[in-house]
Design a protein around this motif. Sequence first.
Motif, PDB file in Angstrom:
ATOM      1  N   ALA A  48      -4.048  29.494   7.071  1.00  0.00           N
ATOM      2  CA  ALA A  48      -3.654  28.180   7.586  1.00  0.00           C
ATOM      3  C   ALA A  48      -4.891  27.367   8.002  1.00  0.00           C
ATOM      4  CB  ALA A  48      -2.709  28.350   8.768  1.00  0.00           C
ATOM      5  N   ALA A  49      -5.814  28.026   8.710  1.00  0.00           N
ATOM      6  CA  ALA A  49      -7.020  27.327   9.159  1.00  0.00           C
ATOM      7  C   ALA A  49      -7.876  26.877   7.972  1.00  0.00           C
ATOM      8  CB  ALA A  49      -7.825  28.258  10.072  1.00  0.00           C
ATOM      9  N   ALA A  50      -7.964  27.723   6.942  1.00  0.00           N
ATOM     10  CA  ALA A  50      -8.751  27.359   5.757  1.00  0.00           C
ATOM     11  C   ALA A  50      -8.159  26.143   5.059  1.00  0.00           C
ATOM     12  CB  ALA A  50      -8.808  28.550   4.795  1.00  0.00           C
ATOM     13  N   ALA A  51      -6.844  25.955   5.207  1.00  0.00           N
ATOM     14  CA  ALA A  51      -6.179  24.805   4.584  1.00  0.00           C
ATOM     15  C   ALA A  51      -6.090  23.621   5.548  1.00  0.00           C
ATOM     16  CB  ALA A  51      -4.774  25.201   4.124  1.00  0.00           C
ATOM     17  N   ARG A  52      -6.829  23.706   6.696  1.00  0.00           N
ATOM     18  CA  ARG A  52      -6.837  22.643   7.718  1.00  0.00           C
ATOM     19  C   ARG A  52      -5.417  22.382   8.213  1.00  0.00           C
ATOM     20  NH1 ARG A  52      -9.822  17.591   5.420  1.00  0.00           N
ATOM     21  NH2 ARG A  52      -9.668  16.995   7.634  1.00  0.00           N
ATOM     22  N   SER A  53      -4.723  23.467   8.494  1.00  0.00           N
ATOM     23  CA  SER A  53      -3.336  23.370   8.927  1.00  0.00           C
ATOM     24  C   SER A  53      -3.117  24.287  10.128  1.00  0.00           C
ATOM     25  CB  SER A  53      -2.406  23.786   7.782  1.00  0.00           C
ATOM     26  OG  SER A  53      -1.079  23.933   8.230  1.00  0.00           O
ATOM     27  N   THR A  54      -2.075  24.008  10.896  1.00  0.00           N
ATOM     28  CA  THR A  54      -1.694  24.924  11.963  1.00  0.00           C
ATOM     29  C   THR A  54      -0.865  26.063  11.383  1.00  0.00           C
ATOM     30  OG1 THR A  54       0.376  23.775  12.433  1.00  0.00           O
ATOM     31  CG2 THR A  54      -1.592  23.001  13.601  1.00  0.00           C
TER      32      THR A  54
ATOM     33  N   ARG B 231      11.538  15.554   5.792  1.00  0.00           N
ATOM     34  CA  ARG B 231      11.937  15.560   4.388  1.00  0.00           C
ATOM     35  C   ARG B 231      10.726  15.872   3.506  1.00  0.00           C
ATOM     36  NH1 ARG B 231      14.932  10.538   1.182  1.00  0.00           N
ATOM     37  NH2 ARG B 231      15.484  11.721  -0.709  1.00  0.00           N
ATOM     38  N   SER B 232      10.918  16.832   2.594  1.00  0.00           N
ATOM     39  CA  SER B 232       9.837  17.213   1.689  1.00  0.00           C
ATOM     40  C   SER B 232      10.336  17.222   0.251  1.00  0.00           C
ATOM     41  CB  SER B 232       9.311  18.614   2.041  1.00  0.00           C
ATOM     42  OG  SER B 232       8.789  18.642   3.343  1.00  0.00           O
ATOM     43  N   ARG B 233       9.461  16.850  -0.663  1.00  0.00           N
ATOM     44  CA  ARG B 233       9.768  16.884  -2.098  1.00  0.00           C
ATOM     45  C   ARG B 233       8.975  18.026  -2.723  1.00  0.00           C
ATOM     46  NH1 ARG B 233      13.646  12.754  -3.569  1.00  0.00           N
ATOM     47  NH2 ARG B 233      13.365  11.034  -2.112  1.00  0.00           N
ATOM     48  N   LEU B 234       9.690  18.992  -3.205  1.00  0.00           N
ATOM     49  CA  LEU B 234       9.045  20.165  -3.789  1.00  0.00           C
ATOM     50  C   LEU B 234       8.861  19.981  -5.287  1.00  0.00           C
ATOM     51  CD1 LEU B 234       8.107  23.127  -3.281  1.00  0.00           C
ATOM     52  CD2 LEU B 234      10.426  23.813  -3.922  1.00  0.00           C
TER      53      LEU B 234
ATOM     54  N   ASP C 104      -1.348  22.395  -2.427  1.00  0.00           N
ATOM     55  CA  ASP C 104      -1.068  20.953  -2.525  1.00  0.00           C
ATOM     56  C   ASP C 104       0.216  20.597  -1.772  1.00  0.00           C
ATOM     57  OD1 ASP C 104      -3.315  20.617  -4.137  1.00  0.00           O
ATOM     58  OD2 ASP C 104      -2.177  21.029  -5.972  1.00  0.00           O
ATOM     59  N   PHE C 105       1.222  21.474  -1.909  1.00  0.00           N
ATOM     60  CA  PHE C 105       2.475  21.233  -1.179  1.00  0.00           C
ATOM     61  C   PHE C 105       2.238  21.309   0.327  1.00  0.00           C
ATOM     62  CE2 PHE C 105       6.500  23.006   0.608  1.00  0.00           C
ATOM     63  CZ  PHE C 105       7.296  21.869   0.425  1.00  0.00           C
ATOM     64  N   LEU C 106       1.402  22.253   0.769  1.00  0.00           N
ATOM     65  CA  LEU C 106       1.080  22.375   2.193  1.00  0.00           C
ATOM     66  C   LEU C 106       0.442  21.093   2.721  1.00  0.00           C
ATOM     67  CD1 LEU C 106       0.683  23.940   4.830  1.00  0.00           C
ATOM     68  CD2 LEU C 106      -1.377  24.968   3.832  1.00  0.00           C
ATOM     69  N   ALA C 107      -0.448  20.513   1.955  1.00  0.00           N
ATOM     70  CA  ALA C 107      -1.093  19.260   2.387  1.00  0.00           C
ATOM     71  C   ALA C 107      -0.063  18.147   2.557  1.00  0.00           C
ATOM     72  CB  ALA C 107      -2.158  18.859   1.369  1.00  0.00           C
ATOM     73  N   GLU C 108       0.943  18.094   1.663  1.00  0.00           N
ATOM     74  CA  GLU C 108       1.996  17.082   1.770  1.00  0.00           C
ATOM     75  C   GLU C 108       2.854  17.321   3.006  1.00  0.00           C
ATOM     76  OE1 GLU C 108       4.259  16.859  -1.827  1.00  0.00           O
ATOM     77  OE2 GLU C 108       2.495  16.651  -3.112  1.00  0.00           O
ATOM     78  N   VAL C 109       3.219  18.575   3.252  1.00  0.00           N
ATOM     79  CA  VAL C 109       4.031  18.890   4.434  1.00  0.00           C
ATOM     80  C   VAL C 109       3.266  18.551   5.703  1.00  0.00           C
ATOM     81  CG1 VAL C 109       5.122  20.769   5.740  1.00  0.00           C
ATOM     82  CG2 VAL C 109       5.383  20.653   3.255  1.00  0.00           C
ATOM     83  N   ARG C 110       1.973  18.854   5.717  1.00  0.00           N
ATOM     84  CA  ARG C 110       1.145  18.526   6.890  1.00  0.00           C
ATOM     85  C   ARG C 110       1.136  17.029   7.140  1.00  0.00           C
ATOM     86  NH1 ARG C 110      -4.204  17.040   7.251  1.00  0.00           N
ATOM     87  NH2 ARG C 110      -5.239  17.505   9.238  1.00  0.00           N
ATOM     88  N   SER C 111       1.009  16.251   6.074  1.00  0.00           N
ATOM     89  CA  SER C 111       1.014  14.792   6.217  1.00  0.00           C
ATOM     90  C   SER C 111       2.354  14.295   6.732  1.00  0.00           C
ATOM     91  CB  SER C 111       0.695  14.148   4.864  1.00  0.00           C
ATOM     92  OG  SER C 111       0.803  12.751   4.935  1.00  0.00           O
ATOM     93  N   HIS C 112       3.454  14.849   6.198  1.00  0.00           N
ATOM     94  CA  HIS C 112       4.796  14.454   6.653  1.00  0.00           C
ATOM     95  C   HIS C 112       5.006  14.832   8.116  1.00  0.00           C
ATOM     96  CE1 HIS C 112       6.280  14.779   2.222  1.00  0.00           C
ATOM     97  NE2 HIS C 112       5.610  13.668   2.447  1.00  0.00           N
ATOM     98  N   MET C 113       4.476  15.999   8.498  1.00  0.00           N
ATOM     99  CA  MET C 113       4.614  16.448   9.883  1.00  0.00           C
ATOM    100  C   MET C 113       3.915  15.492  10.836  1.00  0.00           C
ATOM    101  SD  MET C 113       5.635  19.134  11.801  1.00  0.00           S
ATOM    102  CE  MET C 113       5.473  20.667  10.907  1.00  0.00           C
ATOM    103  N   LEU C 114       2.698  15.083  10.501  1.00  0.00           N
ATOM    104  CA  LEU C 114       1.959  14.142  11.353  1.00  0.00           C
ATOM    105  C   LEU C 114       2.691  12.801  11.448  1.00  0.00           C
ATOM    106  CD1 LEU C 114      -1.686  14.919  10.145  1.00  0.00           C
ATOM    107  CD2 LEU C 114      -0.613  15.611  12.300  1.00  0.00           C
ATOM    108  N   ASP C 115       3.240  12.346  10.334  1.00  0.00           N
ATOM    109  CA  ASP C 115       4.001  11.081  10.349  1.00  0.00           C
ATOM    110  C   ASP C 115       5.222  11.206  11.252  1.00  0.00           C
ATOM    111  OD1 ASP C 115       2.268   9.846   8.664  1.00  0.00           O
ATOM    112  OD2 ASP C 115       3.472  10.135   6.842  1.00  0.00           O
ATOM    113  N   ALA C 116       5.897  12.348  11.164  1.00  0.00           N
ATOM    114  CA  ALA C 116       7.117  12.539  11.954  1.00  0.00           C
ATOM    115  C   ALA C 116       6.816  12.518  13.440  1.00  0.00           C
ATOM    116  CB  ALA C 116       7.783  13.863  11.556  1.00  0.00           C
TER     117      ALA C 116
END
Length: 576
Positions: free
Chosen positions: A27-33, A83-86, A94-106
Motif C-alpha cells: 500500500a505504501a509503495a503505491a502511495r496509498s493507505t 462509486r468505482s468503475r472497474l 491503476d485501479f488502486l490509483a482511481e479508488v484513491r482519487s475517488h476516496m479523496l474526493d468523497a
Amino acid sequence: PAERSFRGAQEKLSFDPEFTRKLRQDAAAARSTFFTYMLAAFQAYLGRLCDQEDLVVGVAAAAHNLPGNQSLVGHGISLLPLRSRLRPEAAFQDFLAEVRSHMLDAFEHQNFTFGTLVRKLKLERSLQRNTLVNLAFNLDSPLENLDYGPLNASTRPILRHYETFDAFINLKPLGQGFDFEWNFNTDLFEAATIRRFLEGFRAFLLTLSEHPERPIAELPLLPKEELERILRFGQGEAAEFPLHRTLHELVMERARQHPRKTAVRIGERSLSYGQLEKQSGRIARALVREGVQPGDCVGLCLERSEKMMAALYGILRAGAAYVPIDPRNPSARIRLILEDCRATAVLTEESHRASLPEFRGKIFTVEQLLRLRPPKSDLPEVPASAVAYVIYTSGSTGVPKGVPVRHESALNTLFAIDRMWQVQPEDRCYSVSSMSFDMSIPDYFLTLLRGAELTLAEEETKKDGFALKAALERLRPTLMQATPTTWKILLLAGWEGDPNLRAVAGGEGLPHEVAQRLAATCRAFWNGYGPTETTIYATWKRVQPEEKAPGEYVPIGRPIANVMVAVLDRQLRPRP
C-alpha cells in the motif's frame, strides 16, 4: 425476500503479521493507505465475482466534522457512497490509483450528507433493500491499549446477530495482524457460501500482492485446491461410443433387423420400421434427383405425423441437414430461418404449401415425393462430422439464431443419457416436444435406434392437461420427456404418475415440488439441463424422493459422458 429480517451472521479470515506487513508495504509503495488498498482489492474481487464493472460501496466518515457537531459526544458516523468503475483489463495498481482519487474526493465532500444525496438523486426507495448502498466497508481502530489512567480496561467483541446491509466488511486489527470480517444477511447468503468467497479473496489477494502489474481479469477467484475440485466435478466420465456412425444409419440398421415392428404411431396411423426405411429412402432419392447436395440445409415444415418422421429421415439420408420449422410460425420468421440457414429446399405438405413465404429454393411436398418412383441408387455417404440439423432458438433475446449440430455430437448426447435412461426394444416413448425444440431429438432418434416404439402426441392433446392425462393413462408409455410446465399441468389435471414410467424434465428450471411428486410416483425421474448449443443436454441428475436441496429449483446435476462443464466469467476464466 419480500420483507427483510435483518438476521445476520459473520465469517472471517485471519491474516498473520508477516502477510499484513507485506500488504502495508504494498500500500505504501503505491502511495496509498492500508484501508484504501484493501478497499480497492475487495472492490476488484467483488467486481470479478459479480461480473459487474460499476460498483458502489459505502465507507464510514466521522460525522463530528459536520458543522455544529464539534462538541458532540457519541458514535457519530456518516456514510459515504464510493462509486468505482472497474476495467478488468486494467492492472490493479491503476485501479488502486482511481479508488484513491475517488476516496479523496468523497472525503472532501463529506459534508454533503447521504440523505441529501439520496433526495437529490430522487432514488426510488424499497423496504426490500437499502437505498444506493448495499455493501459497507470499514476499518476498526486498534483497541488493545486503552489508556484510562489507573483504570484497567479491555475490550471483548460482541457477536452481531443482525445486519443492516447485504454485507458489511470490517477490517479488525489484532496485534500486528488483522481479521477480515464478512458480516452478511442470512436471508441472502449461507455461511458456507461466504466461507468460499473468503477463501477466494485470500487467493485473489495473495496473487495481487505478488503481481500488482497483472490485469485484474487474470487474478484468480478460486484457491488452487478449489479450482481443481471444481474442474474434476465438471468433467464427465470418458466413454467410448460409436461416434463415427450417423443418426439415420443406426436407425436404418435397426429397421432392417425388425422391419415389421411398429416404429412411429400417432392416433390411429402408424409406420413400421420397414415402412419408415422404404418411405425415407424414396424421399431421399427424390431429393438427390432434384438437386439436393450433401451439406445442404432443407427446411422441414410439417405437422406432427408419421410423414414428418419419414421426411426427417429422408433429408438425413440424402446427406442434408433438416431445419425444423413450425407451420404456425409467422411468414416473417419462416423467411428469416430459410434465408439465414441458406436452405436450398423446403419439404412441406399440400395443406401448407400456399402459406409459405417466397423462397429462392425449391419447395416439395411429402405427398409429391412419395408419389415419385426414382430408380434405386446408392445414397451419399454421410460423415459423422456432417451437420444433422439446425435448430433455431426462440428469439426471446433478439433475432433467432440457428444452432447447427453434427451427427457425432448428437450421438454422444444420446448414448450418454442412454446409460441412465436405458432404452430397450420393448419400451414405448410418448413424445410431446415440438420438432423445433431439441428435446425432440432423443424421442426421434434414441427411441428408434434402440428399436423401441415412438408415439407422437397429437397437437390438441399436448395443449390440454386433461387430454394428456387421459392419453398417458390409455397408452401407458414407459419413456417420456417434457418441460416442468407440462409435468405441472399434468399433475394439476389429476395425473397420479406411473410406476412403469421413466420420466425426464428439461428446458426450464425444475421446481422442487414438481420434482418430488414425480420422483415419488414414477419408476425413475431425471432433471436434464443444457442449452441448444451444447446439444440437447449437458448435465443430468436423477431426482430421489424426499431429496432436499437449497433454492427454488432442483440442481442440474453432473456432466454427461464426454462433456465438460465450467462456470466462466466474461474473460472465459473459472469463477465460483
